[in-house]
Design an enzyme around this catalytic site. Structure first.
Site, mmCIF file in Angstrom:
data_model
loop_
_atom_site.group_PDB
_atom_site.id
_atom_site.type_symbol
_atom_site.label_atom_id
_atom_site.label_comp_id
_atom_site.label_asym_id
_atom_site.label_seq_id
_atom_site.Cartn_x
_atom_site.Cartn_y
_atom_site.Cartn_z
ATOM 1 N N TYR A 1 41.423 60.780 43.932
ATOM 2 C CA TYR A 1 40.694 61.327 42.793
ATOM 3 C C TYR A 1 40.178 60.213 41.883
ATOM 4 O O TYR A 1 39.033 60.232 41.444
ATOM 5 C CB TYR A 1 41.604 62.269 41.989
ATOM 6 C CG TYR A 1 41.533 63.711 42.419
ATOM 7 C CD1 TYR A 1 40.811 64.639 41.675
ATOM 8 C CD2 TYR A 1 42.182 64.155 43.562
ATOM 9 C CE1 TYR A 1 40.745 65.966 42.054
ATOM 10 C CE2 TYR A 1 42.124 65.479 43.957
ATOM 11 C CZ TYR A 1 41.406 66.382 43.196
ATOM 12 O OH TYR A 1 41.331 67.697 43.574
ATOM 13 N N TYR B 1 36.288 56.670 40.256
ATOM 14 C CA TYR B 1 36.046 56.279 38.870
ATOM 15 C C TYR B 1 36.391 54.811 38.644
ATOM 16 O O TYR B 1 35.754 54.143 37.825
ATOM 17 C CB TYR B 1 36.864 57.173 37.937
ATOM 18 C CG TYR B 1 36.448 58.621 37.991
ATOM 19 C CD1 TYR B 1 35.400 59.086 37.209
ATOM 20 C CD2 TYR B 1 37.087 59.528 38.837
ATOM 21 C CE1 TYR B 1 35.005 60.412 37.260
ATOM 22 C CE2 TYR B 1 36.701 60.850 38.892
ATOM 23 C CZ TYR B 1 35.657 61.286 38.106
ATOM 24 O OH TYR B 1 35.256 62.599 38.164
#
Length: 804
Positions: A498, A502
């Protein structure tokens, strides 16, 4: 009259008519009689030509006379009447333009745009000219009134907020009026202004001292009062003085006043270089906020940061790279290290930074699995009053002139209040936080948090409460634009997967070249450069781990393990380095790169720092800085369960400039050698002067023809300015070799086959067409297609042969 008299008169008329000269003349009537045309002759034509020439000459003389009178007599400087007439003409034109502007608001907006500084007016005028070229007057006028006009109004509000009352007061001093136009200045202008500010601070110090130092009996508190006066002048420029928090007056001070910090603080406030760094940083931030106010930082213009800020960051990175390549590190023993290699081997390398954070997140994931914790992914966004631009590129009407830094401070304050409430409720978590920009530069956060499953709902509800409590009325029942939470399902993906995206897109975009950002429409790999420039400009901390031991001790342990491995030599791999087995286990975990083991050996997650077994040790630097004070540097590691400290930076390295190449030094010798550091003689003369010597001794230049693309790229980037100039001079002197035309060699059978295929496609198949195709040319075949001959085949495509 009698009848006899009438007869006598008629007889007289008849007798008179007998002679032509005595006949009565006919009455003239221009409306009935045609005008007599003079006969055309050679003399009449000549007279007509002379009259026309005389008329043209007379007109020329009159025009020349008028020019002379207007130039020497009827001008503004000589004739007051003419000057008054010209002034009246200009006034009437100005009144007419004013009336046109009053009845046409678009011209007022254009005049306001042209009155702005170049960094504002130039990009806005480019957009205005584009809308004007569309040929849609209504859309053009609507764009000026609904977009440009609000942008200019917001720009004035931003300028007013930047120039505080105290800042304007400082600009009223002699020589400091340039502070009012600080965002418009260049680097050289800011340097001159910083010199003037430093001189003003020096005068303030002289005025504050007075006769204070006439005697040797000066108390520290008196010196502190002198420092306070100079610090007050610094605060008026919206700059926090050095050591202000330690030296300012506090009502309930627990520790004694550190008077030893006053000399270093005063030295900085009197230094022009220190003021240059402060003013230049302020100039860049103010300029960027002004560009945000006019919607030049958005997905429609330049995402995250302005275009000029991006170019400045690239230039800064290039200069830093040149500096690293021109310097090296030297120790007391004479050992040298290339500074570029040292920088690339440190955490400044984006690849090393990304790998370390991914290893840390993976360690948190393993610890969460061992503890049975759940992982939740949160997204927190600022209220709409922090966003300057909408998604369509138009100004946000709810924006309150807040800066990017203020949006970051808002999230930090909100998170601090939430953590206080969470700890008060007895709830704990650990994880990582990532700060990202919106397309207009506003900060938003992504958090990957691990917590107990029973506390997940309580923590999520509490975090939602703090995230949406400000400007709550604008959300309604939908809190998604401000706060989002997602429970990570291990079946769909791990927590590391996840957060990996980022982390990568905010460092170097590794592995994201094919993914397109939904917000900006650009590749995530290309966006990484803009994100780094945004974080550097606004001083935003991109990544933050919480609830785990510090990573600096992890780096020092890995450094210590490498030093021990080099010193042990023939010892068995894996032999203990530290005497204490608990500390050696932490060292082994850090050396292996296992963050999970390192964290657990340090005491685990959610453990206060005072209970960590290994911590970073610091010491006061022996060599003073340029301001006379001694800074703090990393010494190594220490542990509360062991005596003493372990030094990991025993060798003192000093940064020096690399030695000059022997060949370059020899080129500057001789009678024409310069007495300064550089040679200002033309390069062509230098080359001609040493051409014979080089031809006799052999060419010692690097042969770049034998290099591959990577080696050639590295060689060209490692060249200094002098090498670049010499290479350019050599390229100008050496005549380029003309490349011979390439012609494919084919057999007679292949030539006949080519001619047959050309004729079958409707071409002539002549020798000219065949020769053109063999030399790499192409022939148009219709519908935008062209045929060319490659690899003994006749091919047809809409692309040129050289593009394959």
């Amino acid at each position: 009259m009698s009848h006899a008299d009438m007869n006598n008169c008629s007889g007289f008329n008849e007798a008179a008519a007998a002679f032509s000269w005595n006949s009565p003349k006919k009455a003239i009537n221009p409306y009935l009689d045609l005008a007599e045309v003079a006969p055309v002759s050679a003399l009449s034509n000549l007279i007509t030509l002379y009259a026309a020439d005389n008329e043209q000459e007379q007109l020329r003389r009159e025009a020349l006379s008028d020019q002379v009178w207007e130039r020497y007599f009827f001008n503004e400087s000589r004739d007051p009447v003419q000057r008054e007439m010209e002034q009246d003409k200009f006034i009437s034109r100005a009144k007419l333009a004013h009336e046109q502007q009053r009845f046409n608001p678009d011209m007022v907006i254009l005049a306001d745009v042209n009155a702005q500084p170049s960094h504002i007016s130039r990009p806005l005028m480019q957009r205005i000219e584009y809308f004007s070229s569309l040929g849609r007057p209504k859309a053009y006028s609507r764009y000026l009134r609904e977009t440009i006009k609000p942008c200019l109004e917001r720009l004035e509000h931003v300028r007013d907020s930047q120039l505080s009352t105290s800042f304007r007061f400082m600009a009223s001093h002699e020589g400091l009026d340039g502070l009012l136009i600080l965002p418009e200045m260049s680097q050289d202008q800011v340097k001159r202004l910083s010199t003037l500010v430093a001189a003003h601070m020096s005068m303030c110090l002289d005025a504050a001292c007075g006769d204070l130092y006439a005697t040797d009996d000066v108390k520290p508190e008196e010196i502190r009062k002198t420092w306070e006066k100079v610090a007050a002048e610094t605060l008026r420029l919206d700059v926090i003085p050095p050591a202000f928090e330690q030296l300012r007056r506090k009502r309930n001070r627990r520790k004694p006043v550190p008077y030893e910090l006053i000399p270093g603080s005063l030295a900085r406030m009197l230094c022009a270089d220190w003021w240059y760094r402060k003013l230049w940083k302020m100039r860049c931030e103010w300029r960027e906020e002004q560009l945000r106010a006019v919607c030049l930082v958005s997905k429609k213009a330049s995402p995250y940061v302005s275009y000029e800020a991006m170019m400045h960051k690239r230039e800064q990175r290039r200069k830093s790279l040149e500096f690293f390549r021109s310097h090296e590190l030297v120790n007391e023993d004479g050992d040298t290290l290339d500074m570029e290699d040292v920088v690339n081997a440190s955490s400044s390398n984006p690849a090393h930074r990304r790998n370390e954070m991914m290893a840390c997140v993976k360690g948190l994931e393993l610890i969460a699995e061992m503890r049975g914790d759940c992982a939740v992914f949160y997204t927190i966004t600022c209220p709409s009053r922090f966003h300057s631009t909408l998604n369509n590129g138009r100004p946000n009407p709810t924006w309150t002139n807040t800066t990017v830094r203020q949006s970051s401070d808002y999230l930090v304050g909100m998170f601090a209040a939430f953590r206080k409430a969470m700890h008060k409720a007895g709830l704990r978590w650990y994880g990582v936080r990532v700060a990202e920009p919106h397309h207009d530069g506003t900060v938003h956060w992504h958090l990957l948090c691990f917590m107990r499953k029973k506390d997940r709902r309580t923590i999520t509800a509490l975090l939602r409460k703090f995230a949406i409590r400000e400007d709550r009325e604008e959300l309604g029942n939908n809190t998604g634009p401000r706060f989002k939470s997602e429970l990570i399902n291990p079946r769909k993906g791990t927590p590391t997967s996840y957060i990996a995206k980022y982390i990568s897109k905010n460092i170097d975009g590794r592995g994201l070249a094919g993914e397109i950002s939904k917000e900006t429409g650009k590749s995530l790999r290309d966006n990484a450069e803009y994100v780094n420039a945004w974080a550097s400009l606004h001083r935003v901390q991109q990544f933050r781990f919480f609830g785990i031991p510090g990573r600096q001790a992890y780096r020092e342990l890995r450094l210590l393990a490498g030093q021990a491995a080099r010193q042990q030599g023939d010892k068995k791999a894996g032999a203990p380095v530290l005497d204490n087995p608990r500390l050696d286990a932490i060292l082994a975990a850090a050396d292996a790169g296992c963050f999970a083991t390192y964290i657990m050996k340090q005491g685990g997650v959610l453990v206060p720092r005072k209970y960590h077994l290994i911590r970073t040790a610091y010491e006061i630097n022996e060599e003073p800085t340029a301001y006379g004070d001694h800074g703090i540097r990393i010494y190594g590691i220490w542990s509360p369960i062991a005596e003493g400290k372990i030094c990991t930076h025993a060798v003192k390295w000093k940064m020096v400039r690399k030695a000059v190449d022997v060949q370059e030094a020899a080129a500057d010798q001789g009678a024409c050698a310069p007495w300064t550091r550089g040679n200002n003689c033309p390069l062509a003369e230098n080359l001609n002067q040493h051409e014979k010597d080089k031809s006799a001794d052999g060419d010692t230049r690097t042969d770049i023809t034998c290099m591959d693309d990577k080696e050639l790229h590295d060689y060209l980037h490692s060249m200094g300015k002098k090498e670049h100039r010499e290479l350019a001079a050599r390229l100008r002197l050496v005549k380029p070799k003309r490349r011979k035309d390439h012609k494919q060699r084919i057999t007679e059978h292949q030539r006949q086959q080519l001619v047959y295929e050309l004729k079958s496609r409707g071409f002539d198949g002549s020798e000219k067409e065949v020769d053109l195709l063999l030399r790499g040319g192409s022939i148009p075949s219709g519908a935008g297609l062209r045929i060319f001959y490659r690899n003994q085949r006749l091919q047809e495509d809409d692309k040129w042969r050289d593009l394959y």
